[in-house]
Design a protein around this motif. Structure first.
Motif, PDB file in Angstrom:
ATOM      1  N   ASP A 177       0.829  -1.203   0.000  1.00  0.00           N
ATOM      2  CA  ASP A 177       0.000   0.000   0.000  1.00  0.00           C
ATOM      3  C   ASP A 177       0.864   1.254   0.000  1.00  0.00           C
ATOM      4  N   LYS A 178       1.950   1.213   0.788  1.00  0.00           N
ATOM      5  CA  LYS A 178       2.850   2.366   0.832  1.00  0.00           C
ATOM      6  C   LYS A 178       3.557   2.566  -0.507  1.00  0.00           C
ATOM      7  N   ALA A 179       3.991   1.452  -1.112  1.00  0.00           N
ATOM      8  CA  ALA A 179       4.657   1.550  -2.410  1.00  0.00           C
ATOM      9  C   ALA A 179       3.691   2.078  -3.463  1.00  0.00           C
ATOM     10  N   ASP A 180       2.449   1.590  -3.392  1.00  0.00           N
ATOM     11  CA  ASP A 180       1.431   2.085  -4.325  1.00  0.00           C
ATOM     12  C   ASP A 180       1.188   3.573  -4.126  1.00  0.00           C
ATOM     13  N   ALA A 181       1.182   3.981  -2.848  1.00  0.00           N
ATOM     14  CA  ALA A 181       0.957   5.396  -2.555  1.00  0.00           C
ATOM     15  C   ALA A 181       2.117   6.248  -3.070  1.00  0.00           C
ATOM     16  N   ALA A 182       3.352   5.736  -2.888  1.00  0.00           N
ATOM     17  CA  ALA A 182       4.520   6.473  -3.359  1.00  0.00           C
ATOM     18  C   ALA A 182       4.498   6.580  -4.886  1.00  0.00           C
ATOM     19  N   ARG A 183       4.126   5.471  -5.524  1.00  0.00           N
ATOM     20  CA  ARG A 183       4.048   5.493  -6.993  1.00  0.00           C
ATOM     21  C   ARG A 183       2.936   6.436  -7.448  1.00  0.00           C
ATOM     22  N   ALA A 184       1.809   6.382  -6.730  1.00  0.00           N
ATOM     23  CA  ALA A 184       0.695   7.264  -7.088  1.00  0.00           C
ATOM     24  C   ALA A 184       1.092   8.729  -6.917  1.00  0.00           C
ATOM     25  N   ALA A 185       1.884   9.020  -5.867  1.00  0.00           N
ATOM     26  CA  ALA A 185       2.322  10.395  -5.643  1.00  0.00           C
ATOM     27  C   ALA A 185       3.235  10.859  -6.787  1.00  0.00           C
ATOM     28  N   ARG A 186       4.106   9.966  -7.249  1.00  0.00           N
ATOM     29  CA  ARG A 186       4.982  10.310  -8.371  1.00  0.00           C
ATOM     30  C   ARG A 186       4.162  10.514  -9.649  1.00  0.00           C
ATOM     31  N   LEU A 187       3.175   9.649  -9.860  1.00  0.00           N
ATOM     32  CA  LEU A 187       2.322   9.779 -11.040  1.00  0.00           C
ATOM     33  C   LEU A 187       1.484  11.053 -10.976  1.00  0.00           C
ATOM     34  N   ALA A 188       1.072  11.421  -9.753  1.00  0.00           N
ATOM     35  CA  ALA A 188       0.295  12.657  -9.606  1.00  0.00           C
ATOM     36  C   ALA A 188       1.133  13.866 -10.018  1.00  0.00           C
ATOM     37  N   LYS A 189       2.425  13.821  -9.699  1.00  0.00           N
ATOM     38  CA  LYS A 189       3.312  14.904 -10.146  1.00  0.00           C
ATOM     39  C   LYS A 189       3.350  14.967 -11.668  1.00  0.00           C
ATOM     40  N   SER A 190       3.444  13.786 -12.275  1.00  0.00           N
ATOM     41  CA  SER A 190       3.468  13.734 -13.738  1.00  0.00           C
ATOM     42  C   SER A 190       2.175  14.294 -14.320  1.00  0.00           C
ATOM     43  N   GLN A 191       1.046  13.927 -13.719  1.00  0.00           N
ATOM     44  CA  GLN A 191      -0.247  14.430 -14.199  1.00  0.00           C
ATOM     45  C   GLN A 191      -0.329  15.946 -14.078  1.00  0.00           C
ATOM     46  N   ALA A 192       0.165  16.487 -12.957  1.00  0.00           N
ATOM     47  CA  ALA A 192       0.124  17.941 -12.757  1.00  0.00           C
ATOM     48  C   ALA A 192       0.962  18.660 -13.816  1.00  0.00           C
ATOM     49  N   LEU A 241      12.582  16.466 -11.988  1.00  0.00           N
ATOM     50  CA  LEU A 241      11.405  17.114 -11.404  1.00  0.00           C
ATOM     51  C   LEU A 241      10.604  16.125 -10.568  1.00  0.00           C
ATOM     52  N   LEU A 242      10.401  14.934 -11.097  1.00  0.00           N
ATOM     53  CA  LEU A 242       9.572  13.936 -10.417  1.00  0.00           C
ATOM     54  C   LEU A 242      10.233  13.430  -9.138  1.00  0.00           C
ATOM     55  N   ASP A 243      11.564  13.509  -9.063  1.00  0.00           N
ATOM     56  CA  ASP A 243      12.279  13.018  -7.882  1.00  0.00           C
ATOM     57  C   ASP A 243      12.356  14.056  -6.763  1.00  0.00           C
ATOM     58  N   LEU A 244      11.904  15.264  -7.025  1.00  0.00           N
ATOM     59  CA  LEU A 244      11.943  16.298  -5.995  1.00  0.00           C
ATOM     60  C   LEU A 244      10.994  15.957  -4.853  1.00  0.00           C
ATOM     61  N   ALA A 300      -1.282  19.358   2.759  1.00  0.00           N
ATOM     62  CA  ALA A 300      -1.670  20.395   1.797  1.00  0.00           C
ATOM     63  C   ALA A 300      -0.797  20.310   0.551  1.00  0.00           C
ATOM     64  N   TRP A 301       0.480  19.948   0.723  1.00  0.00           N
ATOM     65  CA  TRP A 301       1.359  19.773  -0.434  1.00  0.00           C
ATOM     66  C   TRP A 301       0.840  18.633  -1.314  1.00  0.00           C
ATOM     67  N   GLN A 302       0.488  17.531  -0.652  1.00  0.00           N
ATOM     68  CA  GLN A 302       0.018  16.362  -1.406  1.00  0.00           C
ATOM     69  C   GLN A 302      -1.279  16.660  -2.151  1.00  0.00           C
ATOM     70  N   GLU A 303      -2.163  17.413  -1.514  1.00  0.00           N
ATOM     71  CA  GLU A 303      -3.436  17.751  -2.155  1.00  0.00           C
ATOM     72  C   GLU A 303      -3.209  18.668  -3.353  1.00  0.00           C
ATOM     73  N   PHE A 304      -2.272  19.597  -3.245  1.00  0.00           N
ATOM     74  CA  PHE A 304      -1.958  20.472  -4.376  1.00  0.00           C
ATOM     75  C   PHE A 304      -1.472  19.655  -5.572  1.00  0.00           C
ATOM     76  N   ILE A 305      -0.577  18.690  -5.285  1.00  0.00           N
ATOM     77  CA  ILE A 305      -0.026  17.880  -6.373  1.00  0.00           C
ATOM     78  C   ILE A 305      -1.099  16.988  -6.983  1.00  0.00           C
ATOM     79  N   ALA A 306      -1.916  16.358  -6.130  1.00  0.00           N
ATOM     80  CA  ALA A 306      -2.917  15.404  -6.626  1.00  0.00           C
ATOM     81  C   ALA A 306      -4.057  16.098  -7.361  1.00  0.00           C
ATOM     82  N   ASN A 307      -4.486  17.245  -6.865  1.00  0.00           N
ATOM     83  CA  ASN A 307      -5.666  17.893  -7.448  1.00  0.00           C
ATOM     84  C   ASN A 307      -5.524  19.402  -7.623  1.00  0.00           C
TER      85      ASN A 307
END
Length: 526
Positions: free
Chosen positions: A137-152, A164-167, A200-207
């Motif tokens: 679940d944590k790995a999925d979340a980390a991957r999802a967070a990286r993908l969310a950066k890509s989507q943004a 950029l994605l590794d920041l 708040a950082w995560q929410e900005f990146i995701a949405n």
């Protein structure tokens, strides 16, 4: 000139003797003792082969879980001691084996051989399944967070790159805010996010970044619409398609953007990443493209994809949060059974009563700090006195006045980390120094002191304290595993392992029960 430091042994003993004399007849404050703490520890196994109810194969399989390569000596340990070896490896493995460690501690606290066998044969594997799921679940979340950066980045129009994605989340937001493609709304939303918590950082990146960019586009189109309505509509469609493609982590080509609505969705489905095919976003796209109604296709591109993506995001967060809460509940339940970790119980309850972020924070760092405790005389006399050690006095332990206003170093000297017994004995614990990790409350020549572990059998025994119902009728008394029949006792301020039937000056029967009963309290150093 003699040392006038209040922490020096000479001055401290003089002060404490006076206080103890004044309070010789101390009233006893009632403190509920844990039922578990009242259970006497069983005698040590008479031989290495005693207490073995498991096979070598079962033990090797259990050891493989925590990456332990058991030596022949380890395989000859009793089931209980073998579990202790597993627990040590799980503890050293950190968060990866949280559930295994908790289950091992629960098994070690039991005196039932059946419980020991059950843990080795099945319990450790069941606990590891929980750990593996959490890691996934944590790995999925980390991957999802990286993908969310890509989507943004795709949505805003910023070229993506590994750098950029590794920041870190906050530095990623700063990079977005500085980029020329970021409009006023994106920059304002980024600044607001950076002023907030990591959530708040995560929410900005995701949405937030996409939504802010959509507002920037809407503002531009509003200005354009007054001059050229047709061009404004064209750009509106391009913006909606670009945003939808970004949710699929696809940068749309000019050819894709020129497709009809239904064919645009079909193309998204065709080139979607493999890991997107089980998502609500993918399913919503399939439902839309199967509809013969052009309004359904348009609705998906303009709003439906965003709604489906947010359902996926919420499902991911909920799954992780539920797993975290299950583990926190397990930690709380295990701590409640010990009777010597009230601070950990309170911290777990507080986290569980809070937000999902509170629970995640507790699991990440809070649970380890919450294992800290301080100890006071159960009688409450002398008032404000705590068990502490003194480095200038070669680690000698004593009781001394401390408070929240004391120096940080002094408060750390009066705070101990409660860990499972170094010798693995059920119902027993070891007390690690908060200030000097790897140093434990132990004794030498019956004098209690703090010392570094040499990992010898004798040290592990001497640094193990078995919790009993308070001899005075309140609090908890601690019997030395290295000196059975002797208890942690305060005598004129100093600490000894004492036996009221012996003949040393600190073994006197007068006030023995009172002096050997302790109250486990909130840690001085959090």
């Amino acid at each position: 000139m003699k040392n006038s430091n209040p922490n020096s042994a000479r001055v401290r003993r003089a002060v404490t003797r006076g206080l103890v004399t004044v309070t010789a007849v101390a009233s006893v404050t009632a403190v509920a003792a844990s039922p578990q703490a009242a259970i006497a520890a069983p005698p040590a196994a008479p031989a290495a082969a005693a207490g073995i109810g498991t096979t070598d194969t079962q033990r090797v399989d259990a050891a493989a879980v925590v990456r332990l390569d058991p030596s022949p000596d380890v395989l000859l340990l009793s089931d209980h001691d073998f579990i202790h070896a597993l627990w040590q490896k799980a503890r050293d493995g950190g968060e990866t084996f949280d559930a295994v460690r908790q289950a091992a501690e629960a098994a070690m606290s039991s005196e039932s051989p059946d419980d020991h066998v059950r843990f080795i044969v099945t319990g450790i594997h069941e606990a590891y399944a929980v750990d593996k799921q959490r890691e996934k679940d944590k790995a999925d979340a980390a991957r999802a967070a990286r993908l969310a950066k890509s989507q943004a980045l795709i949505a805003i129009g910023i070229p993506s790159s590994p750098d950029l994605l590794d920041l870190s989340d906050d530095n990623f937001i700063r990079a977005v805010m500085r980029h020329e493609a970021a409009g006023p709304e994106v920059r304002a939303a980024a600044a607001t996010a950076l002023a907030g918590e990591p959530t708040a950082w995560q929410e900005f990146i995701a949405n937030g970044a996409r939504e802010a960019h959509q507002r920037d586009v809407a503002n531009e189109l509003k200005e354009l619409e007054e001059k050229d309505r047709a061009e404004a509509e064209r750009r509106k469609e391009i913006a909606a398609r670009t945003n939808t493609a970004a949710l699929f982590r696809i940068t749309p080509t000019e050819a894709m953007l020129a497709l009809s609505d239904d064919n645009f969705i079909r193309e998204l489905l065709r080139v979607a990443p493999a890991d997107a095919k089980g998502s609500e976003l993918f399913a919503a796209a399939q439902r839309a493209v199967l509809s013969p109604d052009p309004a359904v296709w348009k609705q998906f591109i303009h709003t439906g994809a965003e709604e489906a993506y947010k359902k996926d995001d919420e499902a991911r967060r909920k799954q992780i949060a539920e797993a975290n809460r299950r583990l926190a509940i397990q930690i709380q339940a295990a701590a409640e059974k010990t009777g010597v970790q009230p601070n950990l119980v309170a911290a777990a309850k507080k986290a569980l009563a809070g937000t999902d972020e509170d629970v995640a924070r507790f699991l990440l760092e809070g649970q380890h700090r919450a294992k800290r405790q301080s100890f006071q005389p159960a009688s409450g006399k002398p008032a404000g006195f705590y068990v502490r050690q003194s480095s200038p006095d070669a680690g000698e332990a004593f009781i001394a006045p401390l408070s929240a206003a004391s120096k940080q170093a002094d408060r750390e000297d009066g705070t101990w980390i409660v860990v499972p017994a170094l010798n693995g004995q059920p119902g027993c614990w070891s007390f690690e120094s908060t200030r000097k990790l790897g140093h434990y409350l132990t004794h030498k020549d019956l004098r209690v002191r703090m010392a570094a572990s040499d990992n010898s059998t004798q040290f592990r025994k001497d640094a193990t304290w078995c919790a009993k119902k308070g001899l005075s009728g309140s609090g908890t008394s601690f019997e030395s595993a290295g000196q059975p029949g002797r208890f942690l006792r305060e005598y004129y301020g100093d600490l000894y392992v004492a036996n009221k039937s012996a003949k040393n000056r600190f073994d006197v029967e007068k006030d023995f029960a009172q002096d050997a009963s302790w109250k486990i309290v909130t840690p001085l150093a959090r």
